[in-house]
Design a protein around this motif. Structure first.
Motif, mmCIF file in Angstrom:
data_model
loop_
_atom_site.group_PDB
_atom_site.id
_atom_site.type_symbol
_atom_site.label_atom_id
_atom_site.label_comp_id
_atom_site.label_asym_id
_atom_site.label_seq_id
_atom_site.Cartn_x
_atom_site.Cartn_y
_atom_site.Cartn_z
ATOM 1 N N SER A 185 26.866 -19.728 8.586
ATOM 2 C CA SER A 185 27.765 -18.797 7.888
ATOM 3 C C SER A 185 27.338 -17.356 8.125
ATOM 4 O O SER A 185 28.177 -16.473 8.348
ATOM 5 N N LEU A 200 36.460 -21.734 7.164
ATOM 6 C CA LEU A 200 35.278 -20.886 7.243
ATOM 7 C C LEU A 200 35.535 -19.525 6.613
ATOM 8 O O LEU A 200 34.731 -19.024 5.820
ATOM 9 N N LEU A 204 33.676 -17.718 3.490
ATOM 10 C CA LEU A 204 33.033 -16.413 3.639
ATOM 11 C C LEU A 204 33.578 -15.398 2.643
ATOM 12 O O LEU A 204 32.841 -14.562 2.121
#
Length: 201
Positions: free
Chosen positions: A101, A166, A170
């Protein structure tokens, strides 16, 4: 205990990720990265020629590594469902990995600051990665596991929900995004099973 060259390089990359994540690529210095691992600048340069080389190595040795297990690895006798689930397990595993990440966040941040650097990454890192992943899909098509269609011919189309998941994590953090990422993965699975179902099944 004396570290091997490989161990030292990994130590440098780990320290660099912390430094880049803390102050950004432009704010980070080779000297501070070297200090984090107890090296002089000259000692660090014995492993990496520049700060750019360290950043590229972070990408190449982790999420874009040629040695990463095949995403679309077909096993003899495996069903389409098993093949898709194996792909999803591999593709979504990086979302829960703090290091991955951090690297994705760094990639997004730095690509906006330096178009020239992004072009270099695209040519030397992203394109080879996509080519490897596309070759895996092509092999599944050749073996008759999935059909030849617009999605199987375009790795980015087959993978794009992972990018959405993703970005969701985030932006909102692991705890807030957990349920939404699970929904995205479930929809991604259903989509692939529909698009990759062979006619007559």
């Amino acid at each position: 205990m004396r570290l091997s060259a490989e161990q030292r390089r990994q130590q440098i990359l780990d320290a660099a990720l912390v430094e880049f994540s803390s102050v950004g690529f432009e704010g980070a210095t080779v000297e501070r990265i070297a200090q984090r691992v107890g090296l002089t600048k000259a000692g660090l340069y014995a492993h990496y020629a520049s700060k750019d080389a360290i950043l590229e190595a972070l990408f190449v040795t982790t999420i874009f590594s040629p040695s990463i297990q095949s995403h679309w690895q077909w096993v003899e006798g495996a069903s389409l469902e098993e093949t898709v689930d194996r792909f999803l397990d591999m593709a979504y595993s990086a979302i829960g990995d703090p290091q991955a990440s951090a690297i994705f966040r760094l990639l997004i941040t730095e690509s906006g600051r330096s178009p020239e650097r992004l072009r270099s990454w695209h040519e030397h890192i992203l394109l080879p990665h996509a080519t490897r992943r596309q070759a895996e899909l092509d092999e599944c098509v050749a073996k008759g596991v999935i059909p030849d269609n617009a999605v199987s011919r375009n790795f980015a189309m087959a993978t794009s929900p992972v990018v959405i998941a993703l970005l969701t994590q985030l932006l909102f953090g692991e705890e807030l995004a957990e349920q939404e990422v699970a929904r995205i993965r479930s929809a991604h699975r259903e989509m692939l099973l529909i698009l990759f179902a062979r006619r007559g099944n």
